[in-house]
Design a protein around this motif. Structure first.
Motif, PDB file in Angstrom:
ATOM      1  N   PRO A   7     -50.275  41.199  12.136  1.00 32.42           N
ATOM      2  CA  PRO A   7     -49.041  41.700  13.295  1.00 32.42           C
ATOM      3  C   PRO A   7     -49.012  40.355  14.113  1.00 32.42           C
ATOM      4  CG  PRO A   7     -50.708  43.159  13.841  1.00 32.42           C
ATOM      5  CD  PRO A   7     -51.448  42.403  12.534  1.00 32.42           C
ATOM      6  N   THR A  52     -44.892  44.246  19.923  1.00 33.67           N
ATOM      7  CA  THR A  52     -45.676  45.141  20.562  1.00 33.67           C
ATOM      8  C   THR A  52     -46.750  44.158  20.803  1.00 33.67           C
ATOM      9  OG1 THR A  52     -46.102  45.692  18.359  1.00 33.67           O
ATOM     10  CG2 THR A  52     -44.983  47.060  20.200  1.00 33.67           C
ATOM     11  N   PRO A  53     -46.814  44.398  22.327  1.00 34.96           N
ATOM     12  CA  PRO A  53     -48.497  43.606  22.382  1.00 34.96           C
ATOM     13  C   PRO A  53     -50.222  43.989  22.134  1.00 34.96           C
ATOM     14  CG  PRO A  53     -47.003  44.236  24.845  1.00 34.96           C
ATOM     15  CD  PRO A  53     -45.979  44.299  23.652  1.00 34.96           C
ATOM     16  N   SER A  54     -51.201  43.633  21.812  1.00 35.55           N
ATOM     17  CA  SER A  54     -52.292  44.432  21.477  1.00 35.55           C
ATOM     18  C   SER A  54     -52.297  45.054  22.687  1.00 35.55           C
ATOM     19  CB  SER A  54     -52.950  43.647  20.879  1.00 35.55           C
ATOM     20  OG  SER A  54     -54.550  43.881  20.828  1.00 35.55           O
ATOM     21  N   SER A  55     -52.663  46.726  22.871  1.00 33.36           N
ATOM     22  CA  SER A  55     -54.036  47.227  23.894  1.00 33.36           C
ATOM     23  C   SER A  55     -54.865  46.380  23.782  1.00 33.36           C
ATOM     24  CB  SER A  55     -53.127  48.866  23.963  1.00 33.36           C
ATOM     25  OG  SER A  55     -52.838  48.644  22.508  1.00 33.36           O
ATOM     26  N   VAL A  56     -55.588  45.976  22.104  1.00 33.49           N
ATOM     27  CA  VAL A  56     -56.951  45.773  22.262  1.00 33.49           C
ATOM     28  C   VAL A  56     -57.491  44.969  23.167  1.00 33.49           C
ATOM     29  CG1 VAL A  56     -58.522  45.356  20.570  1.00 33.49           C
ATOM     30  CG2 VAL A  56     -56.915  47.691  19.463  1.00 33.49           C
ATOM     31  N   ALA A  57     -56.354  43.866  22.487  1.00 36.90           N
ATOM     32  CA  ALA A  57     -56.663  42.429  23.545  1.00 36.90           C
ATOM     33  C   ALA A  57     -56.596  42.965  25.150  1.00 36.90           C
ATOM     34  CB  ALA A  57     -56.073  41.545  23.263  1.00 36.90           C
ATOM     35  N   SER A  59     -56.881  45.885  26.888  1.00 35.91           N
ATOM     36  CA  SER A  59     -57.950  46.326  27.009  1.00 35.91           C
ATOM     37  C   SER A  59     -59.545  45.311  27.117  1.00 35.91           C
ATOM     38  CB  SER A  59     -58.438  47.320  26.358  1.00 35.91           C
ATOM     39  OG  SER A  59     -57.967  48.230  26.234  1.00 35.91           O
ATOM     40  N   LEU A  60     -59.557  44.221  25.982  1.00 37.90           N
ATOM     41  CA  LEU A  60     -61.146  43.901  26.393  1.00 37.90           C
ATOM     42  C   LEU A  60     -60.568  42.508  27.354  1.00 37.90           C
ATOM     43  CD1 LEU A  60     -63.504  42.681  25.404  1.00 37.90           C
ATOM     44  CD2 LEU A  60     -62.255  41.358  24.102  1.00 37.90           C
ATOM     45  N   THR A  65     -59.033  50.943  28.848  1.00 39.61           N
ATOM     46  CA  THR A  65     -58.220  51.161  28.081  1.00 39.61           C
ATOM     47  C   THR A  65     -57.303  52.221  28.154  1.00 39.61           C
ATOM     48  OG1 THR A  65     -59.767  53.192  27.444  1.00 39.61           O
ATOM     49  CG2 THR A  65     -60.162  51.031  26.731  1.00 39.61           C
ATOM     50  N   ARG A 121     -64.866  53.131  25.230  1.00 44.78           N
ATOM     51  CA  ARG A 121     -64.359  52.444  26.731  1.00 44.78           C
ATOM     52  C   ARG A 121     -63.121  52.897  26.612  1.00 44.78           C
ATOM     53  NH1 ARG A 121     -69.026  50.494  25.209  1.00 44.78           N
ATOM     54  NH2 ARG A 121     -69.635  48.127  25.496  1.00 44.78           N
TER      55      ARG A 121
END
Lengths: 344, 344
Positions: A7, A52-57, A59-60, A65, A121
């Motif tokens: 992505p 689209t910004p990674s919500s995984v990153a 969240s980290l 979350t 999380r």
DNA sequence: TACTAAACTGCTAACGATAACATTTACTTA
DNA sequence: TAAGTAAATGTTATCGTTAGCAGTTTAGTA
């Protein structure tokens, strides 16, 4: 192949727009501080690359979350399905997502799910149960994680858990009072499985109403269904009839059971509501289409799901444990299964 | 307060156990390569501190979330609720989690959800629809992301999407053939809303069966309900009766509609199945408890959810787009609403 | 003209986990 | 005994994003 395609990330955008990643980040999160020209250029690149910004990153980075876990007994069930709908809607309205877990009515799964969701999380957990299920004592053996949890369908104020629930005691009272108001005195109850919290509560409401009306409790008028299907209602009503006790009305635990119970009554030659009046519970779609249409107690289920979610999210946002008990009232939907008993 | 409490991370464990984070990581993911003594010590610390590895961090590192997004029209609906149950079970069995989104029957939400789920970096998306909903042309305007998507409830082989679905054409055929087998020739159909894919398909199956039997189609025998509730079936049947066409059997789109339709027939003085035979669809819990109990077509809904999920996960794991069409067959549940028509 | 404030933008480090490579240790073998 | 090898453990860099601070430019002021 498409699976090797990575992505687009913020650096790709930054490079293409000739700015630093920080500027891109600002365009997304705080556009006001970026110079209009830069902002526009970056935005255009974002659109072009479909970034689209990674919500995984995210969240980290932020340790948030914006996800809540919903643990449910069986979400094909009328009650939990509607609860989930209410929860999902409210969560979405507040910018949260919902992660699903169904325990399949096995209370031992619950603990496992809580752990799993903690691993994810999630910001909070909504625990929706229906049974009096204490595989271990929840007081001495608390849930394994430190995440905001709001529980539903299992009103136990003594637990540390914050509970939001429907007042099934009052629902049982409401149903019974309705029958009392129509002149009935010999009122039976066909309640749910003994391990269902709601079944116990509604029975309690029934007893409450009777004792308030000064009527002595007759244990022969109390019968428990063994399950939740119409068949279980059929069999439970058979049992009640076999006891050969006199009754002119029944409060039935659910519409589903009532459908079976009605068939049993009819088979025994009893007419509804002429010989036996019925008040049921749930107001499922088909309650209006039984013969006669069922008078039934309706629970505000979606509202319950939404309220529980609202409370959970407030808990998450403020960090303050909410008041441990919130209760929603049921209301009666009058249809054709209750008839006044003429005074003798 | 508890909200300031940061979850235990791998470094906390490493420090407490006197090893590097890498060793802790190995104890979790590949314990065999760690010396037994070390392994035990680390494991003990993990248990003591109740450490759960953050899947957020893992996902960032591995760009895998082991999460699939489920986009559904309304998961309080019998069909989608059961589909979701099947999907969740299968996902869990394969180590995946399910993220929920309900479009509330607004097809425009769909696109938004796909984007949202892409932001979440879900590994794949299960798209469960029921309507012929083409807010934009899906061929010229493909979905905005490059994520494995499997679609259900909307069998359209010409779409690039991989579809798994129930064969509603065959289901309609099955129901109609059952009535034909019982000697009926004037068979009406009370189908669902015109914008429902399944309604169109079942109608097609009905037409297929009739034409195979050499019976000319009579458009007066076809009626569409305007909704999915019993009331809609009631009204649709009223309309059919008002047309004053002769019929001895009806194939009804769903049990829910059939319940309303039966009431309408009864009101018109028609007995079921003596005057009119009925085959319905869905086999909901209450189909066995109508009067007479409904003969109905059952769809393997949970299996559909599970199969779609299995295919999606295989797609995710292998990167190979699955065969675009998979179809599940319905079967007939015979009960009491069909009676043979004596040959004249 | 020199200096300061305001407006933008960039650099660095960190969130938690782990792959790839590097190092240490213990033991074998010529 | 030196060299070699396997087993165990550690170091570094990275995934994508953003807070906090530092740097640069521009405009405004004395």
């Amino acid at each position: 192949m498409s699976r090797t395609k990575r992505p687009i990330n913020i650096r790709d955008v930054a490079r293409a727009a000739g700015v630093s990643t920080m500027t891109v980040s600002r365009v997304i999160n705080n556009p006001a501080v970026v110079a209009p020209l830069t902002r526009e250029r970056v935005q255009q690149v974002i659109d072009e690359l479909k970034y689209t910004p990674s919500s995984v990153a995210r969240s980290l980075r932020s340790s948030r979350t914006y996800t809540i876990g919903l643990i449910t007994v069986d979400f094909a069930d009328h009650f939990f399905a509607n609860l989930s709908v209410g929860a999902e809607l409210e969560a979405r309205r507040r910018g949260f997502r919902v992660m699903l877990s169904s325990t399949e009515r096995n209370p031992n799964n619950e603990r496992e799910f809580v752990t799993l969701l903690a691993e994810q999380r999630v910001d909070g957990i909504l625990l929706a149960r229906d049974a009096i299920q204490v595989p271990r004592d929840p007081l001495t053996d608390p849930l394994p994680v430190d995440v905001p949890i709001v529980s539903t369908g299992f009103f136990r104020p003594e637990l540390a858990l914050c509970s939001v629930d429907i007042d099934n005691v009052d629902g049982g009272r409401l149903a019974t009072d309705h029958l009392l108001d129509h002149g009935h005195r010999r009122i039976a109850i066909l309640t749910g499985p003994v391990d269902h919290k709601a079944a116990v509560d509604r029975l309690e409401g029934y007893q409450l109403a009777l004792s308030r009306a000064g009527i002595k409790l007759d244990p022969h008028l109390i019968v428990h269904a063994h399950g939740r299907q119409p068949d279980d209602g059929y069999m439970a009503m058979n049992e009640l009839i076999q006891r050969e006790v006199n009754f002119s009305a029944v409060f039935v635990y659910s519409d589903a059971l009532a459908i079976g119970a009605m068939r049993s009554l009819r088979r025994a030659g009893l007419r509804i509501p002429d010989d036996v009046s019925i008040v049921a519970y749930d107001n499922i779609d088909f309650a209006a289409f039984t013969d006669p249409p069922l008078t039934t107690v309706q629970q505000p289920i979606q509202e319950l799901g939404a309220l529980a979610t609202r409370i959970l999210i407030e808990y998450i946002e403020t960090g303050e444990r909410p008041v441990p008990i919130t209760i929603l009232r049921c209301f009666l939907v009058e249809r054709g299964s209750v008839k006044s008993r003429p005074p003798e």
